[in-house]
Design an enzyme around this catalytic site. Sequence first.
Site, PDB file in Angstrom:
ATOM      1  N   CYS A 142      -5.054   0.092   3.956  1.00 48.51           N
ATOM      2  CA  CYS A 142      -4.904  -1.311   4.354  1.00 48.51           C
ATOM      3  C   CYS A 142      -6.213  -2.080   4.278  1.00 48.51           C
ATOM      4  CB  CYS A 142      -4.316  -1.396   5.756  1.00 48.51           C
ATOM      5  SG  CYS A 142      -5.300  -0.553   7.018  1.00 48.51           S
ATOM      6  N   GLN A 179       0.811  -1.212   0.000  1.00 46.22           N
ATOM      7  CA  GLN A 179       0.000   0.000   0.000  1.00 46.22           C
ATOM      8  C   GLN A 179       0.848   1.266   0.000  1.00 46.22           C
ATOM      9  OE1 GLN A 179      -1.522  -1.139   4.063  1.00 46.22           O
ATOM     10  NE2 GLN A 179      -1.467   1.082   4.380  1.00 46.22           N
ATOM     11  N   HIS A 199      -5.488  -1.101  11.835  1.00 49.74           N
ATOM     12  CA  HIS A 199      -4.921  -1.701  10.639  1.00 49.74           C
ATOM     13  C   HIS A 199      -5.707  -2.961  10.274  1.00 49.74           C
ATOM     14  CE1 HIS A 199      -1.853  -2.326   7.635  1.00 49.74           C
ATOM     15  NE2 HIS A 199      -1.422  -3.460   8.166  1.00 49.74           N
ATOM     16  N   ASN A 259       0.255  -9.203   5.198  1.00 52.83           N
ATOM     17  CA  ASN A 259       0.196  -7.753   5.344  1.00 52.83           C
ATOM     18  C   ASN A 259       0.209  -7.104   3.963  1.00 52.83           C
ATOM     19  OD1 ASN A 259       0.165  -5.239   6.573  1.00 52.83           O
ATOM     20  ND2 ASN A 259       1.874  -5.662   7.928  1.00 52.83           N
TER      21      ASN A 259
END
Length: 447
Positions: A73, A67, A368, A389
């Site tokens: 996110c 990102q 997040h 992630n």
Amino acid sequence: MTLLTKAIDTTQLTKFKNSLKNRPNHEVIERAVTKNGILATSADYRSEVKMDPVFSIDLDTGDVANQKQSGRCWMFAALNTMRHDIKNKFKVPKDFELSQNYTYFWDKLEKANYFYENVLKTADLPTSDRKVSWLMTTPQQDGGQWDMIVAIIQKYGVVPQSAMPETYNSSKSNEFNSTFNLKLRKDAVKLRQLVAKHASDVQIEAEKNKMLDDAYRMLAYSFGEPPVKFDFAYRDAEKAYHLDRNLTPQTFFEKYVGWNLDDYVSIINGPTQDKPYNHMYTVDMLGNVVSGRQIRHLNVDMKTFRQVAVDQLKAGESVWFGCDVGQESDRQKGIMDTKLYHKDELFDVDLGMSKAERLDYGESLMTHAMVLTGVDLVDNQPTKWKVENSWGKKVGTNGFFVMSNDWMNEFCYQVVVNKKYLPTALQDVLKEEPKVLSPWDPMGSLA
């Protein structure tokens, strides 16, 4: 009851100094902390040993995305769960991605309209009112919730990244956000003035449309204009060539994703007294698409929270989740574990708070969103989780993190699962009219 107030005096300071001097090894600890910092000094290498990236259930999800310098996110995580499914169905390359810039564009435009509507709803309140102040603090931002990306996709569809690639502003969003929020606040002044002058609905709507026209132009200049039709070409895992012509974002979603998004629901664990378990909640003034999908959370105990995530992973499907990623984590090593640091032992102070206390007193909230792509089960109970992630391959293990089960219990607040994995009684609760929480409730935080 009158509370006595008293300043710190010299007698107290002398006691503090003597107390410090009487502690064994206080000079050694002072040298270590001043030289290395709190985290490095309190780190426990044994946590790293236990958090080895090996899992009994480990989905093959392809390469991680990045990102970059943006707060998308939640959007990356949602689109990643969908691209995992596309990879399995159509054997697209490991680095295939859906366009985050496409959904980003429409989210920004819809958030502008959502902001204008909330400004009009609160126009009779003074600017000092908490709701108005909350609105003006951040008119819009990069963050969002699962139901918000669903609202965008249900209205606008999705496209592959090849149809609308990243731009400078999508990957590095601070310049755009500060400029766009300046415009929105300026527009709020005008809208509130119109209401104060008793302008007609027709006049207000005409002015709002001009504002949205400006907003669309700013977005197009910054992110490019979204495609209406496009071609999709790729080579699959067997190197066979595929070409799909004249797709629309809606037909692409129907063919390549094909999910019934209404089946996917937000499950939260918010153990505060104002949110009894097994009930539905929503958040006032939180959303993006006016008249679109409502923010809806089903609050459950942690045992149920973990189990629905495990069941979906067992079925081969990854899980969107939201957490407070900065708590007890090592970004570079990709470890999230409550035993990673021992700051309480280092300073010899009690730093323990319950999950509910952290939420009630502002110590923690969801910051997040990532994706669960694996879990290690021992005696059918989770011990650690594999996390995809969206910070690129240079952190963790090629971009993947390891999260201890204890860390999930303490700092995870939301998972999104297909409702078929819920017990029947909880599926019935989904039909319940949700309790409306205040705009600033921690369960309304944006990942």
